[in-house]
Each structure stands twice: as structure tokens, then as C-alpha cells.
Design a protein around this motif. Sequence first.
Motif, PDB file in Angstrom:
ATOM      1  N   TYR A 125      -7.834   2.966  14.000  1.00 30.67           N
ATOM      2  CA  TYR A 125      -8.602   3.259  12.476  1.00 30.67           C
ATOM      3  C   TYR A 125      -7.757   2.858  11.405  1.00 30.67           C
ATOM      4  N   PRO A 126      -6.329   3.218  11.181  1.00 28.85           N
ATOM      5  CA  PRO A 126      -5.661   3.052  10.128  1.00 28.85           C
ATOM      6  C   PRO A 126      -5.672   1.617   9.845  1.00 28.85           C
ATOM      7  N   LEU A 127      -5.513   0.874  10.879  1.00 28.06           N
ATOM      8  CA  LEU A 127      -5.600  -0.615  10.770  1.00 28.06           C
ATOM      9  C   LEU A 127      -6.866  -1.226  10.356  1.00 28.06           C
ATOM     10  N   ASP A 128      -7.933  -0.831  10.468  1.00 25.21           N
ATOM     11  CA  ASP A 128      -9.165  -1.247  10.061  1.00 25.21           C
ATOM     12  C   ASP A 128      -9.282  -0.807   8.767  1.00 25.21           C
ATOM     13  N   GLY A 141      -4.317   0.720  -3.872  1.00 22.38           N
ATOM     14  CA  GLY A 141      -3.381   1.331  -2.852  1.00 22.38           C
ATOM     15  C   GLY A 141      -4.042   1.647  -1.683  1.00 22.38           C
ATOM     16  N   LEU A 142      -3.228   2.053  -0.769  1.00 26.20           N
ATOM     17  CA  LEU A 142      -3.645   2.436   0.654  1.00 26.20           C
ATOM     18  C   LEU A 142      -3.514   4.006   0.831  1.00 26.20           C
ATOM     19  N   ILE A 143      -4.609   4.715   0.541  1.00 27.97           N
ATOM     20  CA  ILE A 143      -4.546   6.180   0.485  1.00 27.97           C
ATOM     21  C   ILE A 143      -5.701   6.848   1.752  1.00 27.97           C
ATOM     22  N   GLY A 144      -4.918   7.429   2.474  1.00 29.68           N
ATOM     23  CA  GLY A 144      -5.908   8.181   3.563  1.00 29.68           C
ATOM     24  C   GLY A 144      -6.312   6.980   4.531  1.00 29.68           C
ATOM     25  N   PHE A 145      -5.264   6.796   5.596  1.00 30.51           N
ATOM     26  CA  PHE A 145      -5.932   5.891   6.694  1.00 30.51           C
ATOM     27  C   PHE A 145      -6.971   6.425   7.594  1.00 30.51           C
ATOM     28  N   TYR A 146      -7.326   7.638   7.628  1.00 35.42           N
ATOM     29  CA  TYR A 146      -8.454   7.973   8.307  1.00 35.42           C
ATOM     30  C   TYR A 146      -9.712   8.416   7.586  1.00 35.42           C
ATOM     31  N   ARG A 147      -9.496   8.002   6.305  1.00 34.58           N
ATOM     32  CA  ARG A 147     -10.912   8.329   5.223  1.00 34.58           C
ATOM     33  C   ARG A 147     -11.975   7.589   5.920  1.00 34.58           C
ATOM     34  N   GLY A 148     -13.097   8.072   5.915  1.00 30.21           N
ATOM     35  CA  GLY A 148     -14.260   7.378   6.565  1.00 30.21           C
ATOM     36  C   GLY A 148     -14.381   7.513   7.937  1.00 30.21           C
ATOM     37  N   LEU A 149     -13.452   8.435   8.743  1.00 32.36           N
ATOM     38  CA  LEU A 149     -13.520   8.288  10.301  1.00 32.36           C
ATOM     39  C   LEU A 149     -14.807   9.128  10.765  1.00 32.36           C
ATOM     40  N   THR A 150     -15.335  10.009  10.134  1.00 35.24           N
ATOM     41  CA  THR A 150     -16.370  10.877  10.795  1.00 35.24           C
ATOM     42  C   THR A 150     -17.788   9.977  10.750  1.00 35.24           C
ATOM     43  N   PRO A 151     -17.955   9.203   9.667  1.00 33.04           N
ATOM     44  CA  PRO A 151     -19.187   8.307   9.892  1.00 33.04           C
ATOM     45  C   PRO A 151     -18.985   7.340  10.795  1.00 33.04           C
ATOM     46  N   SER A 152     -17.615   6.678  10.785  1.00 35.90           N
ATOM     47  CA  SER A 152     -17.366   5.689  11.841  1.00 35.90           C
ATOM     48  C   SER A 152     -17.615   6.277  13.476  1.00 35.90           C
ATOM     49  N   ILE A 153     -17.330   7.352  13.573  1.00 31.44           N
ATOM     50  CA  ILE A 153     -17.475   8.180  14.911  1.00 31.44           C
ATOM     51  C   ILE A 153     -18.955   8.025  15.132  1.00 31.44           C
ATOM     52  N   MET A 154     -19.674   8.549  14.192  1.00 29.20           N
ATOM     53  CA  MET A 154     -21.059   8.648  14.368  1.00 29.20           C
ATOM     54  C   MET A 154     -21.848   7.524  14.529  1.00 29.20           C
TER      55      MET A 154
END
Length: 292
Positions: A125-128, A141-154
Motif C-alpha cells: 500500500y505505501p507504494l500505491d 509531500g508524501l504524508i501518511g503512506f497508509y492513508r485511505g487503507l480502510t476504504p481500500s480494504i473494503m
Amino acid sequence: MSEGGGKYALALKSLVAGGVAGMAGKTVVAPLDRVKILLQTQKTEFTHCGITSALINILKAEGVSGLFRGNMVQMIRIFPYGGIQFSIYEVLKKFLSKDDPMHCSHLTRFLAGSIGGVSGMVATYPLDTLRANLAFHSKKGLIGFYRGLTPSIMAIVPQSGLSFCFFEQIKIILIWNLHILRVKDNKPHEEDHYQLTTPGRLVAGGLAGALAQSVCYPLDVIRRRMQLGDGTKLLLLLKDTYYNHGIRRGWYRGMSVNFVRSVPLNAVSFCVYESCKHIFGISTSVKDKKKL
């Protein structure tokens, strides 16, 4: 070879095949991927653009290289993502179907595909996120590499699960009913075994991907917006997107380019994967309908 050794070999071969398949599919649709991100995230100069006009604008502003901005990061991400997704799918399908993966249930395929998709996404996910920022050309800038992970998993649970379910079912339908899309597999069995030709794999993969992605597209839109720095919570962002842009130009913004890209993406990915499986000696054939 022992049972344990066979499972390790299956996982390794599927890992390589899935990685190669993912890279092939993503490379084919890299320009459309960038347009999709720009449309989803409502970037100002692309707000009123369609697919063709967006591609032209990118070419005018950045040249051909602009169409592939962020694709190198995409390739670094997609090999492990595709490898993990497909290998976990194959291993779980074999385990859950009690070593009879060619005749497993739809639920088994859905579960194996969903778990494979989630595993691949979490691992890469960080690379995505990095790739999305490069495609958007953000200066924040690149802040929060795992931002948006919840809807991504859903989104990935139904998308990945349904993709594999649809592909396997469409593959069986084509093998049973369209003789021009199947060939005899030279396997030492008494029963007749068949596998799809390359055109058949492309058709099955393209249809499977288009059907699966249409189910969970709104969550993909929200995922992109969260990746690019929108700190709003998931439900509020869904609500905000609806009230500001509506369903067609909000939740389903970029859906047309998604269909255009999802067909060749999944067609190439599944086709290359099935071809690699055949090369590696992983069974892809189906028994003739009369023998079932």
C-alpha cells in the motif's frame, strides 16, 4: 515431491506468474491509470475533461513521458502485489477445496481471492500511495503512506473475490460452450481435458474485471482522495462527494475510463497468468462437460 514441497512449489510458481501478469497488465493501461486518478481526484484542469481530452492535455503539457508518470513505482509495487494476490489465491483455493481446486465452490474462490487481494494490498500500500501522488503531481509531500487503507480494504474484498469468481466461471462457460476458444490439453488422463486459448483467456479476464470493479468503484474514488491528502473521514467524504458532485460526477467520476482500462488490464493479467501457469505446469485445464 512431498505434499509440503508441492505446496511450496505451487506458491512460488504462482508468485512469479502473478507478478509477471500484474506488470504486463498495468503497463498496458498505464496512461489510462493516470487519467483515472486525475479524474477521480477532481484536479482543477481536468474537472471537465473526458478520457480523450485528458490524454491530449497530458501530452501537450508533459509529453509522452507524462502518460507514464509514476509507472516505475507502479512496477515495483505490482510485482509483489500480483505475486502475493495470485499465490495466496492458488494456495488457499487448493487448501479450502481439499486438493480439488478445479471443482471448488464459488464461496471458496471468493474467500481465496479476497484474502489474496487484501494481503497483496496491505503489503504494497505505501507504494500505491506514492504512485498516486506521482500521478497527481502533488506538491504537498508524501504524508501518511497508509492513508485511505480502510476504504481500500473494503473495496478490494469484493473486487478481488468477485474477479476470481467471475474469471473461473466465465472460463468454464467458454470451455464448455465455445469450441473455437478451447484447445485439448495434452494430459495423460482418461477424461477429456480442455483449456482456454489466448483469445478465450482475454475475453474471460476482461469480462471478469469489468464486472467486479463496477461493484465497488465509489470506494476506489474515496481511496484516491484520501491518499492524496484529504483528511476527511470515510463516511463524511462519501457524503461530501455526493453533495458536491452527485453520483455520476462524484462517486462514479472516472468510471468510463475505469471500464476502458479494466477490460485490457484484467484481460492481459489473467491471460498472462494462465499462460505462465501452463508453462510452470500448474493445472489450468477443465474436464469436458460430458465427463463431469
